[in-house]
Design a protein around this motif. Structure first.
Motif, PDB file in Angstrom:
ATOM      1  N   UNK A  65       0.810  -1.218   0.000  1.00  0.00           N
ATOM      2  CA  UNK A  65       0.000   0.000   0.000  1.00  0.00           C
ATOM      3  C   UNK A  65       0.845   1.270   0.000  1.00  0.00           C
ATOM      4  N   UNK A  66       2.187   1.120  -0.010  1.00  0.00           N
ATOM      5  CA  UNK A  66       3.086   2.276  -0.028  1.00  0.00           C
ATOM      6  C   UNK A  66       3.964   2.210  -1.274  1.00  0.00           C
ATOM      7  N   UNK A  67       4.520   3.350  -1.704  1.00  0.00           N
ATOM      8  CA  UNK A  67       5.393   3.335  -2.892  1.00  0.00           C
ATOM      9  C   UNK A  67       6.662   2.514  -2.691  1.00  0.00           C
ATOM     10  N   UNK A  68       7.091   2.350  -1.428  1.00  0.00           N
ATOM     11  CA  UNK A  68       8.339   1.613  -1.155  1.00  0.00           C
ATOM     12  C   UNK A  68       8.136   0.706   0.059  1.00  0.00           C
ATOM     13  N   UNK A  69       8.302  -0.596  -0.148  1.00  0.00           N
ATOM     14  CA  UNK A  69       8.155  -1.594   0.906  1.00  0.00           C
ATOM     15  C   UNK A  69       9.520  -2.238   1.126  1.00  0.00           C
ATOM     16  N   UNK A  70      10.066  -2.096   2.336  1.00  0.00           N
ATOM     17  CA  UNK A  70      11.399  -2.630   2.640  1.00  0.00           C
ATOM     18  C   UNK A  70      11.264  -3.992   3.316  1.00  0.00           C
ATOM     19  N   UNK A  71      12.117  -4.937   2.878  1.00  0.00           N
ATOM     20  CA  UNK A  71      12.110  -6.310   3.391  1.00  0.00           C
ATOM     21  C   UNK A  71      13.457  -6.588   4.052  1.00  0.00           C
ATOM     22  N   UNK A  72      13.447  -7.191   5.245  1.00  0.00           N
ATOM     23  CA  UNK A  72      14.710  -7.531   5.899  1.00  0.00           C
ATOM     24  C   UNK A  72      14.512  -7.928   7.350  1.00  0.00           C
ATOM     25  N   UNK A  73      15.641  -8.086   8.077  1.00  0.00           N
ATOM     26  CA  UNK A  73      15.589  -8.511   9.477  1.00  0.00           C
ATOM     27  C   UNK A  73      15.358  -7.352  10.443  1.00  0.00           C
ATOM     28  N   UNK A  74      15.599  -6.137   9.987  1.00  0.00           N
ATOM     29  CA  UNK A  74      15.429  -4.970  10.854  1.00  0.00           C
ATOM     30  C   UNK A  74      13.970  -4.847  11.301  1.00  0.00           C
ATOM     31  N   UNK A  75      13.729  -4.676  12.613  1.00  0.00           N
ATOM     32  CA  UNK A  75      12.339  -4.562  13.098  1.00  0.00           C
ATOM     33  C   UNK A  75      11.572  -3.397  12.484  1.00  0.00           C
ATOM     34  N   UNK A  76      12.290  -2.413  11.934  1.00  0.00           N
ATOM     35  CA  UNK A  76      11.623  -1.267  11.321  1.00  0.00           C
ATOM     36  C   UNK A  76      11.219  -1.520   9.869  1.00  0.00           C
ATOM     37  N   UNK A  77      11.576  -2.670   9.324  1.00  0.00           N
ATOM     38  CA  UNK A  77      11.198  -2.993   7.943  1.00  0.00           C
ATOM     39  C   UNK A  77       9.684  -3.191   7.851  1.00  0.00           C
ATOM     40  N   UNK A  78       9.158  -2.987   6.664  1.00  0.00           N
ATOM     41  CA  UNK A  78       7.722  -3.203   6.454  1.00  0.00           C
ATOM     42  C   UNK A  78       7.374  -4.683   6.531  1.00  0.00           C
ATOM     43  N   UNK A  79       8.257  -5.526   6.000  1.00  0.00           N
ATOM     44  CA  UNK A  79       8.092  -6.978   6.105  1.00  0.00           C
ATOM     45  C   UNK A  79       9.332  -7.522   6.805  1.00  0.00           C
ATOM     46  N   UNK A  80       9.174  -7.884   8.076  1.00  0.00           N
ATOM     47  CA  UNK A  80      10.294  -8.346   8.898  1.00  0.00           C
ATOM     48  C   UNK A  80      10.430  -9.858   8.742  1.00  0.00           C
ATOM     49  N   UNK A  81      11.655 -10.315   8.396  1.00  0.00           N
ATOM     50  CA  UNK A  81      11.913 -11.733   8.179  1.00  0.00           C
ATOM     51  C   UNK A  81      12.830 -12.285   9.267  1.00  0.00           C
ATOM     52  N   UNK A  82      12.469 -13.427   9.793  1.00  0.00           N
ATOM     53  CA  UNK A  82      13.294 -14.130  10.771  1.00  0.00           C
ATOM     54  C   UNK A  82      14.204 -15.103  10.020  1.00  0.00           C
ATOM     55  N   UNK A  83      15.213 -14.543   9.349  1.00  0.00           N
ATOM     56  CA  UNK A  83      16.083 -15.319   8.470  1.00  0.00           C
ATOM     57  C   UNK A  83      17.508 -14.777   8.607  1.00  0.00           C
ATOM     58  N   UNK A  84      18.404 -15.585   9.167  1.00  0.00           N
ATOM     59  CA  UNK A  84      19.782 -15.138   9.401  1.00  0.00           C
ATOM     60  C   UNK A  84      20.558 -14.900   8.113  1.00  0.00           C
ATOM     61  N   UNK A  85      20.085 -15.449   7.015  1.00  0.00           N
ATOM     62  CA  UNK A  85      20.770 -15.252   5.735  1.00  0.00           C
ATOM     63  C   UNK A  85      20.286 -14.001   5.011  1.00  0.00           C
ATOM     64  N   UNK A  86      19.334 -13.303   5.610  1.00  0.00           N
ATOM     65  CA  UNK A  86      18.854 -12.035   5.051  1.00  0.00           C
ATOM     66  C   UNK A  86      19.604 -10.871   5.688  1.00  0.00           C
ATOM     67  N   UNK A  87      19.756  -9.790   4.943  1.00  0.00           N
ATOM     68  CA  UNK A  87      20.340  -8.566   5.486  1.00  0.00           C
ATOM     69  C   UNK A  87      19.308  -7.858   6.356  1.00  0.00           C
ATOM     70  N   UNK A  88      19.789  -6.905   7.156  1.00  0.00           N
ATOM     71  CA  UNK A  88      18.852  -6.124   7.971  1.00  0.00           C
ATOM     72  C   UNK A  88      17.889  -5.357   7.070  1.00  0.00           C
TER      73      UNK A  88
END
Length: 308
Positions: free
Chosen positions: A30-53
């Motif tokens: 629903x936003x122009x930019x959706x960030x994916x990663x381990x950082x809790x501030x990301x729009x889609x937070x992933x519990x994956x150690x092989x992902x960047x923050x």
């Protein structure tokens, strides 16, 4: 009788986790930019150690939807190929670390706004009062009508049409039922549906059907073909295999058309993304469609190098 609820449809791009620790998690774009990663501030937070923050971003731009890799150390992949920025179409699978994401267009139905009619209740109330109708008179009339209905029901005669069967007719019916059961069992075992091969074929068909519904036509074709190799008489696998081939061909033609349009506009980077997607969909380097997409991709790369 309950009033029907009016619904209105809304199409929204979504991103759904289909494998990994967060399987089942989904987000509406629903936003122009959706960030994916381990950082809790990301729009889609992933519990994956092989992902960047901050691993990747989904960009909703005027000329399309794109996925962009944000960290050069941890790569982002589309259908197994490394990308930096890639144009997305519904049905694209994105790989971030050990997590697979599925991009699609979903339709949601929400209740439509209710229109309130002002003064309707008060108007009917005033009308009843103006006609001199009192609640007591209404209740009395209903009681009299109900009592009259009960009297009429008591006067009606109900015909009893139940037919009793003798022992001979019951025995004949049991014999016929036994014969039908034997015929059905014979058909079942002769069809091979009791075999292990059929059960494996059915499992492959169901996997293929799930992939077909998610628009993963290459995977669907693979599963349907496996089902038919185990049980060639599987009608549903044969039917959906043909439909999956047709759907994939439609997607190839659409994606190739988008790539050619971008190439004509000298948007070579975006065109290259679409040509790569065509090559992934075709998945056969001997086919004409694959060779065409590859040659046009190489042409775009040369124009980028030459600064045309």
């Amino acid at each position: 009788m309950a009033n029907a609820v009016n619904l209105q449809s809304q199409s929204v791009y979504t991103l759904r986790v289909i494998s990994g620790n967060d399987r089942g998690k989904a987000i509406k774009l629903l936003k122009p930019r959706i960030v994916i990663g381990r950082n809790p501030n990301c729009d889609l937070v992933l519990n994956d150690n092989r992902c960047s923050r901050k691993h990747a971003a989904i960009l909703l731009e005027e000329n399309g939807v794109f996925v962009e890799n944000l960290n050069p150390k941890n790569k982002t992949y589309i259908h197994g190929q490394e990308i930096q920025k890639f144009a997305l179409i519904p049905g694209t699978e994105i790989q971030c670390g050990d997590t697979s994401l599925f991009f699609q267009l979903e339709i949601f139905e929400t209740p439509a706004p209710k229109l309130q009619s002002v003064g309707k209740a008060s108007k009917s109330k005033n009308t009843a009062q103006s006609q001199g109708i009192k609640p007591f008179h209404i209740i009395l009339g209903l009681v009299i009508a109900a009592f009259a209905g009960l009297l009429l029901m008591d006067e009606e005669k109900v015909d009893n049409d139940i037919q009793f069967r003798n022992e001979e007719s019951i025995a004949e019916e049991i014999t016929e039922t036994f014969k039908r059961k034997q015929e059905l069992e014979t058909q079942y075992y002769s069809s091979g549906k009791d075999s292990r091969q059929y059960l494996e074929a059915e499992a492959n068909y169901l996997r293929g059907f799930r992939e077909y519904r998610e628009a993963n036509y290459n995977r669907a074709i693979s599963y349907f073909s496996a089902a038919l190799s185990l049980y060639p008489q599987h009608e549903l696998a044969d039917r959906y295999l043909k439909q999956a081939h047709r759907k994939r061909e439609e997607e190839i033609q659409y994606t190739l058309g988008m790539a050619n349009s971008l190439k004509e506009k000298a948007q070579y980077k975006k065109a290259i993304s679409y040509y790569r997607h065509v090559m992934i969909l075709v998945n056969d380097n001997s086919s004409l469609a694959y060779k065409e997409a590859q040659s046009l991709l190489e042409e775009c790369q040369l124009k980028l190098k030459g600064g045309f």
